[in-house]
Design a protein around this motif. Sequence first.
Motif, PDB file in Angstrom:
ATOM      1  N   MET A 424       4.481  11.486   1.289  1.00 37.08           N
ATOM      2  CA  MET A 424       5.879  10.786   0.857  1.00 37.08           C
ATOM      3  C   MET A 424       5.783   9.417   1.464  1.00 37.08           C
ATOM      4  O   MET A 424       6.087   8.454   0.688  1.00 37.08           O
ATOM      5  CB  MET A 424       6.890  11.621   1.313  1.00 37.08           C
ATOM      6  CG  MET A 424       7.092  12.882   0.289  1.00 37.08           C
ATOM      7  SD  MET A 424       8.890  13.702   0.311  1.00 37.08           S
ATOM      8  CE  MET A 424       8.919  14.328   2.040  1.00 37.08           C
ATOM      9  N   LEU A 425       5.483   9.341   2.716  1.00 34.65           N
ATOM     10  CA  LEU A 425       5.631   8.131   3.356  1.00 34.65           C
ATOM     11  C   LEU A 425       4.561   6.911   2.714  1.00 34.65           C
ATOM     12  O   LEU A 425       4.750   5.870   2.682  1.00 34.65           O
ATOM     13  CB  LEU A 425       5.733   8.212   4.771  1.00 34.65           C
ATOM     14  CG  LEU A 425       5.681   6.783   5.734  1.00 34.65           C
ATOM     15  CD1 LEU A 425       7.099   6.038   5.363  1.00 34.65           C
ATOM     16  CD2 LEU A 425       5.571   7.083   7.331  1.00 34.65           C
ATOM     17  N   ASP A 426       3.313   7.591   2.694  1.00 32.22           N
ATOM     18  CA  ASP A 426       2.085   6.814   2.232  1.00 32.22           C
ATOM     19  C   ASP A 426       2.636   6.293   0.935  1.00 32.22           C
ATOM     20  O   ASP A 426       2.158   5.212   0.461  1.00 32.22           O
ATOM     21  CB  ASP A 426       0.898   7.621   2.003  1.00 32.22           C
ATOM     22  CG  ASP A 426       0.365   8.194   3.359  1.00 32.22           C
ATOM     23  OD1 ASP A 426       0.677   7.366   4.521  1.00 32.22           O
ATOM     24  OD2 ASP A 426      -0.618   8.809   3.639  1.00 32.22           O
ATOM     25  N   VAL A 427       3.123   7.276  -0.184  1.00 27.35           N
ATOM     26  CA  VAL A 427       3.485   6.752  -1.479  1.00 27.35           C
ATOM     27  C   VAL A 427       4.379   5.382  -1.324  1.00 27.35           C
ATOM     28  O   VAL A 427       4.139   4.372  -1.948  1.00 27.35           O
ATOM     29  CB  VAL A 427       4.146   7.848  -2.260  1.00 27.35           C
ATOM     30  CG1 VAL A 427       4.797   7.160  -3.597  1.00 27.35           C
ATOM     31  CG2 VAL A 427       3.223   8.725  -2.512  1.00 27.35           C
ATOM     32  N   ILE A 428       5.368   5.370  -0.325  1.00 23.29           N
ATOM     33  CA  ILE A 428       6.319   4.398  -0.287  1.00 23.29           C
ATOM     34  C   ILE A 428       5.668   2.954   0.141  1.00 23.29           C
ATOM     35  O   ILE A 428       5.684   2.052  -0.310  1.00 23.29           O
ATOM     36  CB  ILE A 428       7.372   4.551   0.588  1.00 23.29           C
ATOM     37  CG1 ILE A 428       8.143   5.943  -0.085  1.00 23.29           C
ATOM     38  CG2 ILE A 428       8.562   3.548   0.788  1.00 23.29           C
ATOM     39  CD1 ILE A 428       9.194   6.620   1.183  1.00 23.29           C
ATOM     40  N   ASN A 429       4.681   3.238   1.227  1.00 16.85           N
ATOM     41  CA  ASN A 429       3.953   2.130   2.028  1.00 16.85           C
ATOM     42  C   ASN A 429       2.975   1.476   0.836  1.00 16.85           C
ATOM     43  O   ASN A 429       2.637   0.248   0.932  1.00 16.85           O
ATOM     44  CB  ASN A 429       3.244   2.763   3.275  1.00 16.85           C
ATOM     45  CG  ASN A 429       4.463   3.079   4.373  1.00 16.85           C
ATOM     46  OD1 ASN A 429       5.444   2.608   4.267  1.00 16.85           O
ATOM     47  ND2 ASN A 429       3.789   3.757   5.266  1.00 16.85           N
TER      48      ASN A 429
END
Length: 441
Positions: A424-429
């Motif tokens: 989830m964090l990778d998608v945002i970053n």
Amino acid sequence: MKNNLVLVSLLLFVSVVTAQTNKESYSFTLKEAIEHAIQNNYSAKNANRDIEAAKQKKWETTTMGLPQINGSVSYQNALRLQRSVIDFGGTPVELVMGQYNTMDTKVSLSQLLFDGSYLVGLQSAKTYLEISQNAKVKTTQELREIIVNSYGNVLLADESIQILEKNKTILEKTLFDTKQIFKNGLIEEENVEQLQITLSQITSSLENVKRQKTIATDMLKLILGIDLSNELVLTDKLAVLTQNNVDLSVLKEEFNVTNNIDYLIGKNMLRSKELLLKLEKSKALPSLGASVNFGSNTFGNQFTMLHESQKWNNYSNIGVGLNVPIFSSFGRTSRAQQAKIAVEESKTQLTETEQKLKLQFEKAKSDYEYSVEKLGTSKSNLALAERIENKNQIKFKEGLSSSFDLTKAQEQLYSAQQNYLQAMLDVINKRATLEKLLNKN
């Protein structure tokens, strides 16, 4: 003595209460955090100051071609007057030259009429301002990406804490039930010990993530430009931000490298090198200036310059000066050639920057697309891991499997949980990186 202790305690209490009262509390969505950082981040503030300094530098350069007025007052006292000898009818006569006290006042008006380097200087000042403005844009873009990453790290730590606490609660109950079964002699002690090891690992991970959250929160405070002692609350949720950033239509957007801030900065650098070359060439041109002087002087063997009766002699003049460079032993030619080489180097660097940006964009698209795919895979794997762990819980309670089987299923679940959060964090970053290249706000 007792009264003194009471007084000291009271003062300490008042100090603590005052310190707590002075603390501020901040609450931000991701968008609000970005807006706050753009205005209050330390680097952003200095970028604004750099622009103001560049504006002042531009005006300073402009004033060099405007009329200049200067005034001066000078006083000279001769300790010993100069003497001269002249022949007077065959007889040498010694004469004293001047008087002991001399004072002069003068006002000068000067105007630069033509200077090639001044014209280049005006262009350079404008380019310098553009460099500062583009540096501010780059700072803002990088700050936006850093805020997204830092904000997400805090949310990741918070979600990890919640999951680990939930896992710990479930594991503690399982361990308690297992101990009761062991007391009744229905299972071996090894099953209890295995669960204790797993619980110890979960507890250790939980405490570590709590420390990481504190560090991540302080890091975010630093980037936001707020005091580390103040309270910070993040109101967005990781799942919501992830969902808002899942949009593959961004992959179809055209990448115009000439709009990218790194390319614009590269053009600024090329322009500055071209101006340096132009400056070296302008040094071969003549320069022309004019001046007007108004002054008054007075003399005396005694210091009576400030008396009303003192006689002052007025004078004035006007002048024009022309400076023509004729021969510099090829020094100017050498400097011009060096500046020309620097221009060619800057052109090559700009071409390299263009190619690198295109490659970065393709990689950013690939990374973002992969992050979205990985999110879906991680979500499916998490659902499978939950079902596997649940089945092993049932089997373990019914005595159909050992604690080793349950531990393996639990570890697989814990890994799937962390992988899903990281996805989830990778998608945002990755979306933030892609939008920075596209020059999107």
